[in-house]
Enzyme design. Sequence first.
Site, PDB file in Angstrom:
ATOM      1  N   SER A 126      -9.070   3.284  60.683  1.00 17.38           N
ATOM      2  CA  SER A 126      -7.832   2.534  60.925  1.00 17.38           C
ATOM      3  C   SER A 126      -8.153   1.118  61.390  1.00 17.38           C
ATOM      4  O   SER A 126      -8.837   0.922  62.400  1.00 17.38           O
ATOM      5  CB  SER A 126      -7.000   3.236  61.995  1.00 17.38           C
ATOM      6  OG  SER A 126      -5.929   2.413  62.403  1.00 17.38           O
ATOM      7  N   HIS A 167      -7.073   2.863  56.400  1.00 14.36           N
ATOM      8  CA  HIS A 167      -5.753   3.131  56.974  1.00 14.36           C
ATOM      9  C   HIS A 167      -5.207   1.855  57.609  1.00 14.36           C
ATOM     10  O   HIS A 167      -5.865   1.230  58.448  1.00 14.36           O
ATOM     11  CB  HIS A 167      -5.865   4.234  58.029  1.00 14.36           C
ATOM     12  CG  HIS A 167      -4.542   4.758  58.489  1.00 14.36           C
ATOM     13  ND1 HIS A 167      -3.801   5.651  57.761  1.00 14.36           N
ATOM     14  CD2 HIS A 167      -3.837   4.504  59.623  1.00 14.36           C
ATOM     15  CE1 HIS A 167      -2.683   5.936  58.421  1.00 14.36           C
ATOM     16  NE2 HIS A 167      -2.679   5.256  59.554  1.00 14.36           N
ATOM     17  N   ASP A 218      -2.065   0.412  59.722  1.00 13.57           N
ATOM     18  CA  ASP A 218      -0.892   0.696  60.541  1.00 13.57           C
ATOM     19  C   ASP A 218       0.009  -0.524  60.587  1.00 13.57           C
ATOM     20  O   ASP A 218      -0.399  -1.595  61.050  1.00 13.57           O
ATOM     21  CB  ASP A 218      -1.316   1.074  61.962  1.00 13.57           C
ATOM     22  CG  ASP A 218      -1.912   2.469  62.038  1.00 13.57           C
ATOM     23  OD1 ASP A 218      -1.264   3.408  61.544  1.00 13.57           O
ATOM     24  OD2 ASP A 218      -3.019   2.620  62.576  1.00 13.57           O
ATOM     25  N   MET A 272       3.473  -2.031  62.117  1.00 13.73           N
ATOM     26  CA  MET A 272       4.434  -1.827  63.206  1.00 13.73           C
ATOM     27  C   MET A 272       5.350  -3.041  63.303  1.00 13.73           C
ATOM     28  O   MET A 272       4.910  -4.177  63.116  1.00 13.73           O
ATOM     29  CB  MET A 272       3.697  -1.628  64.535  1.00 13.73           C
ATOM     30  CG  MET A 272       2.643  -0.543  64.500  1.00 13.73           C
ATOM     31  SD  MET A 272       1.771  -0.413  66.077  1.00 13.73           S
ATOM     32  CE  MET A 272       0.413   0.664  65.615  1.00 13.73           C
ATOM     33  N   HIS A 294       0.608   2.959  56.533  1.00 19.68           N
ATOM     34  CA  HIS A 294       1.497   3.761  57.395  1.00 19.68           C
ATOM     35  C   HIS A 294       2.560   2.841  57.975  1.00 19.68           C
ATOM     36  O   HIS A 294       2.273   2.019  58.854  1.00 19.68           O
ATOM     37  CB  HIS A 294       0.657   4.409  58.501  1.00 19.68           C
ATOM     38  CG  HIS A 294       1.453   5.218  59.472  1.00 19.68           C
ATOM     39  ND1 HIS A 294       0.931   5.618  60.688  1.00 19.68           N
ATOM     40  CD2 HIS A 294       2.723   5.718  59.419  1.00 19.68           C
ATOM     41  CE1 HIS A 294       1.845   6.304  61.338  1.00 19.68           C
ATOM     42  NE2 HIS A 294       2.936   6.385  60.591  1.00 19.68           N
ATOM     43  N   MET A 314       5.301   2.179  60.289  1.00 21.81           N
ATOM     44  CA  MET A 314       5.998   2.569  61.513  1.00 21.81           C
ATOM     45  C   MET A 314       7.060   1.520  61.786  1.00 21.81           C
ATOM     46  O   MET A 314       7.003   0.767  62.760  1.00 21.81           O
ATOM     47  CB  MET A 314       4.998   2.690  62.670  1.00 21.81           C
ATOM     48  CG  MET A 314       4.071   3.875  62.547  1.00 21.81           C
ATOM     49  SD  MET A 314       2.789   3.923  63.813  1.00 21.81           S
ATOM     50  CE  MET A 314       1.539   2.888  63.027  1.00 21.81           C
ATOM     51  N   MET A 353       1.082  12.981  63.527  1.00 28.07           N
ATOM     52  CA  MET A 353       0.667  12.101  64.618  1.00 28.07           C
ATOM     53  C   MET A 353       0.256  12.940  65.825  1.00 28.07           C
ATOM     54  O   MET A 353       1.044  13.747  66.327  1.00 28.07           O
ATOM     55  CB  MET A 353       1.811  11.159  65.011  1.00 28.07           C
ATOM     56  CG  MET A 353       2.234  10.180  63.930  1.00 28.07           C
ATOM     57  SD  MET A 353       0.894   9.075  63.416  1.00 28.07           S
ATOM     58  CE  MET A 353       0.527   8.235  64.961  1.00 28.07           C
ATOM     59  N   GLY A 359      -6.192   3.953  70.465  1.00 30.64           N
ATOM     60  CA  GLY A 359      -6.994   4.333  71.620  1.00 30.64           C
ATOM     61  C   GLY A 359      -6.356   5.336  72.560  1.00 30.64           C
ATOM     62  O   GLY A 359      -6.810   5.486  73.696  1.00 30.64           O
ATOM     63  N   ASP A 361      -3.658  11.696  62.556  1.00 35.15           N
ATOM     64  CA  ASP A 361      -3.947  10.377  63.118  1.00 35.15           C
ATOM     65  C   ASP A 361      -3.688  10.403  64.623  1.00 35.15           C
ATOM     66  O   ASP A 361      -2.594  10.733  65.069  1.00 35.15           O
ATOM     67  CB  ASP A 361      -3.050   9.333  62.447  1.00 35.15           C
ATOM     68  CG  ASP A 361      -3.296   7.918  62.948  1.00 35.15           C
ATOM     69  OD1 ASP A 361      -4.242   7.703  63.732  1.00 35.15           O
ATOM     70  OD2 ASP A 361      -2.541   7.018  62.545  1.00 35.15           O
TER      71      ASP A 361
END
Length: 226
Positions: free
Chosen positions: A12, A37, A39, A41, A70, A72, A141, A149, A179
């Site tokens: 990621s 991957h 992410d 957001m 992904h 979000m 998730m 983290g 994930d």
Amino acid sequence: MRRGGIPRIAPSILSADFACLGKEVERMERAGADWLHVDVMDGHFVPNLTVGPVVVRWLKKRTRLDMDVHLMIEAPEKFIPAFAEAGAWNITVHGEACADPRRTLRLIKKCGCRAGLSLRPRTPIQKIAPYLGAVDTVLVMTVEPGFGGQRFMPEMLPKVSWLREYQRRSGKKFWIEVDGGINTQTAPRVVQAGATVLVAGTAIFGQPDPKRALHQLRRAASSPVL
């Protein structure tokens, strides 16, 4: 799954050094990653901001790895075509963010991408059942979405097992991706539960030798849980 039952691993970029993101991605490809991957957001659906389609477009110029994006974000339908055009290979949206998940999944496929669906940890996995015939990927998730983290949530493992059992009973085929907090200690547990794709951030990007880290993660993932 890879040959021998070893899951695919998708580092990621949320854990990458964004000051040299292109080089970081090239480093992951040389290390032997399967997917990349990404992410995304929006600061609304989750309390953080990350990247947009332009970053995916430039990263695609630096790597041959498939882009696992992904989203979000709220109203993902507005942005799916842009991410697909930028080079996304798999686009995963959250069921909670879609007015009509089935229509959103159709849009992803119409744009030429594999379609994925995810849920927040607090949402029961059974909520996804009506759409499992239309997905290529289900992303479980094991942390709250929004930050990298975080500590792995073992109480999410029954969701993975439920999906694997659903596949066994229905004959449906889709990736079971996990994930959140994935490392050499947690990987065997999620694979035993049924995961076929592992998303890992700090466990790979945070290591001085990502090739060795990937090898160790794959070896751990293929080991039995004692």
